[in-house]
Design a protein around this motif. Structure first.
Motif, short mmCIF file in Angstrom:
data_model
loop_
_atom_site.label_atom_id
_atom_site.label_comp_id
_atom_site.label_asym_id
_atom_site.label_seq_id
_atom_site.Cartn_x
_atom_site.Cartn_y
_atom_site.Cartn_z
N ASN A 155 0.83 -1.21 0.00
CA ASN A 155 0.00 0.00 0.00
C ASN A 155 0.86 1.26 0.00
OD1 ASN A 155 -2.37 -1.47 0.00
ND2 ASN A 155 -2.65 -1.38 2.21
N GLU A 156 1.99 1.19 0.71
CA GLU A 156 2.90 2.34 0.78
C GLU A 156 3.72 2.48 -0.50
OE1 GLU A 156 4.82 5.64 2.56
OE2 GLU A 156 3.07 4.49 3.22
N TYR A 157 4.11 1.33 -1.10
CA TYR A 157 4.97 1.33 -2.30
C TYR A 157 4.33 0.42 -3.35
CZ TYR A 157 8.40 3.23 0.99
OH TYR A 157 9.05 4.00 1.92
N PRO A 158 3.31 0.88 -4.05
CA PRO A 158 2.58 0.00 -4.98
C PRO A 158 3.40 -0.50 -6.17
CG PRO A 158 1.83 2.28 -5.16
CD PRO A 158 2.70 2.22 -3.96
N ASP A 159 4.50 0.18 -6.48
CA ASP A 159 5.34 -0.25 -7.60
C ASP A 159 6.63 -0.92 -7.15
OD1 ASP A 159 3.54 0.81 -9.53
OD2 ASP A 159 4.35 2.82 -9.17
N CYS A 160 6.66 -1.40 -5.91
CA CYS A 160 7.88 -1.98 -5.34
C CYS A 160 8.17 -3.36 -5.91
CB CYS A 160 7.73 -2.09 -3.83
SG CYS A 160 6.47 -3.29 -3.30
N TYR A 161 9.40 -3.84 -5.67
CA TYR A 161 9.70 -5.25 -5.87
C TYR A 161 8.80 -6.03 -4.91
CZ TYR A 161 12.44 -9.43 -6.87
OH TYR A 161 12.83 -10.68 -7.30
N PRO A 162 8.15 -7.10 -5.36
CA PRO A 162 7.20 -7.81 -4.50
C PRO A 162 7.84 -8.29 -3.19
CG PRO A 162 6.98 -8.53 -6.77
CD PRO A 162 8.21 -7.67 -6.73
N PRO A 163 7.09 -8.26 -2.10
CA PRO A 163 7.62 -8.74 -0.82
C PRO A 163 8.10 -10.19 -0.91
CG PRO A 163 5.58 -7.54 -0.46
CD PRO A 163 5.72 -7.71 -1.95
N ILE A 164 9.13 -10.51 -0.13
CA ILE A 164 9.67 -11.86 -0.05
C ILE A 164 9.54 -12.33 1.40
CG2 ILE A 164 11.71 -13.32 -0.30
CD1 ILE A 164 12.73 -11.28 -2.38
N VAL A 165 8.88 -13.45 1.60
CA VAL A 165 8.69 -14.01 2.93
C VAL A 165 9.50 -15.30 3.04
CG1 VAL A 165 7.01 -14.85 4.62
CG2 VAL A 165 6.37 -13.02 3.03
N LEU A 166 10.34 -15.38 4.06
CA LEU A 166 11.20 -16.55 4.28
C LEU A 166 10.77 -17.23 5.58
CD1 LEU A 166 14.53 -14.71 3.48
CD2 LEU A 166 13.38 -16.34 1.99
N ASN A 167 10.17 -18.41 5.46
CA ASN A 167 9.68 -19.15 6.62
C ASN A 167 10.65 -20.29 6.95
OD1 ASN A 167 7.93 -20.18 8.64
ND2 ASN A 167 6.97 -21.56 7.16
N ILE A 168 11.21 -20.26 8.17
CA ILE A 168 12.18 -21.27 8.59
C ILE A 168 11.58 -22.05 9.75
CG2 ILE A 168 14.56 -21.70 9.26
CD1 ILE A 168 15.18 -18.83 8.39
N THR A 169 11.40 -23.35 9.58
CA THR A 169 10.67 -24.13 10.58
C THR A 169 11.23 -25.54 10.68
OG1 THR A 169 8.49 -24.97 11.21
CG2 THR A 169 8.94 -24.79 8.86
N ASP A 170 11.04 -26.15 11.86
CA ASP A 170 11.41 -27.56 12.02
C ASP A 170 10.22 -28.40 12.46
OD1 ASP A 170 11.12 -26.93 14.76
OD2 ASP A 170 12.59 -28.45 15.30
#
Length: 281
Positions: A155-170
């Protein structure tokens, strides 16, 4: 072409880390380091945060907010993981991140002098994340928080590089099926593409390793198949970087790893944060 916008202070990138801090993260994998899973993950994440700060240094040595970082912990409960002056903040720019580590730690490294001899050098490193291993695995709650952070950023940066989510789990989620939450998260999009979700299953067991597969294998356990299906395909820029590292990637490879050792955690995060940084003004 999606995932091609240059990352600048006006079209920044956002990295959201989801850190499993459940009790089982206290296990020690058989890799000879003697560190627990939680300690290895904290070391890897702190290294990646340092690298993100370094990528944001401009030609005149100023720190530009080309990157924003969100950190979510899930164990006893789920919530923002940054502490100290950054406590409770969902997203912080790298200038603020760099200014407020929890502390600095000193290490002694051996480096090669101009004479060719190895000499000791003392280096100070910032630490933002400490290892924690307590509680269960409320992954669904963590994904909901990540979705809120991603929407806030887009919403703040509509033309940004898409967000990257890194989920680390065991571990296996204890608060329901995470797939609907992962799907909603990945539907959050900028003009350059949808949010990317990468999943890394780390283990204290000595069984085989899976890296960046393009198809799932029936021999995998139920949880590995679940995380694979939640994981986004690697964009071409990340595929190119992985090929440079001689990693086994193909068209359709997903941001998924299984039973990686702690060095694999670092490598996984390095690939996940290898994005297109624009010129340094």
């Amino acid at each position: 072409m999606p995932y091609s916008v240059r990352i600048t202070s006006t079209t920044p990138a956002c990295f959201i880390f989801l850190l499993d801090q459940s009790g089982s993260m206290s296990k020690v994998p058989p890799n000879g380091t003697g560190k627990t899973l939680a300690e290895g993950v904290a070391d890897a994440v702190n290294r990646v945060l340092r690298n993100i700060c370094l990528k944001s240094v401009s030609a005149n040595r100023n720190l530009k907010d080309r990157f924003y970082v969100g950190m979510v912990r899930y164990g006893q409960d789920a919530g923002p993981a940054l502490a100290g002056p950054l406590v409770g903040k969902p997203l912080v720019g790298v200038s603020e991140l760099n200014a407020h580590p929890l502390r600095m730690v000193e290490t002694v490294d051996q480096v090669k002098a101009p004479t060719g001899q190895l000499v000791e050098r003392r280096i100070k490193w910032p630490v933002w994340v400490d290892p924690v291993a307590d509680g269960k695995t409320p992954m669904c709650a963590a994904l909901r928080l990540a979705e809120g952070m991603a929407r806030m950023f887009v919403n703040e940066y509509p033309d940004c590089y898409p967000p990257i989510v890194l989920n680390i789990t065991d571990g296996i989620p204890n608060d329901g099926d995470p797939r609907p939450y992962a799907k909603r998260l990945c539907q959050v999009a900028s003009s350059d593409g949808e949010t990317l979700l990468f999943n890394l299953h780390i283990s204290a067991e000595s069984t085989g390793t899976i890296q960046y597969p393009a198809v799932e294998d029936e021999a995998w356990d139920k949880f590995a198949r679940l995380l694979f299906r939640m994981s986004s395909p690697l964009p071409e820029t990340m595929l190119a970087f992985a090929r440079q590292l001689l990693l086994p990637v193909t068209a359709g490879s997903r941001g998924f790893g299984y039973n990686a050792d702690l060095s694999g955690v670092v490598q996984f995060l390095d690939i996940g944060t290898q994005t297109q940084v624009g010129p340094k003004p």
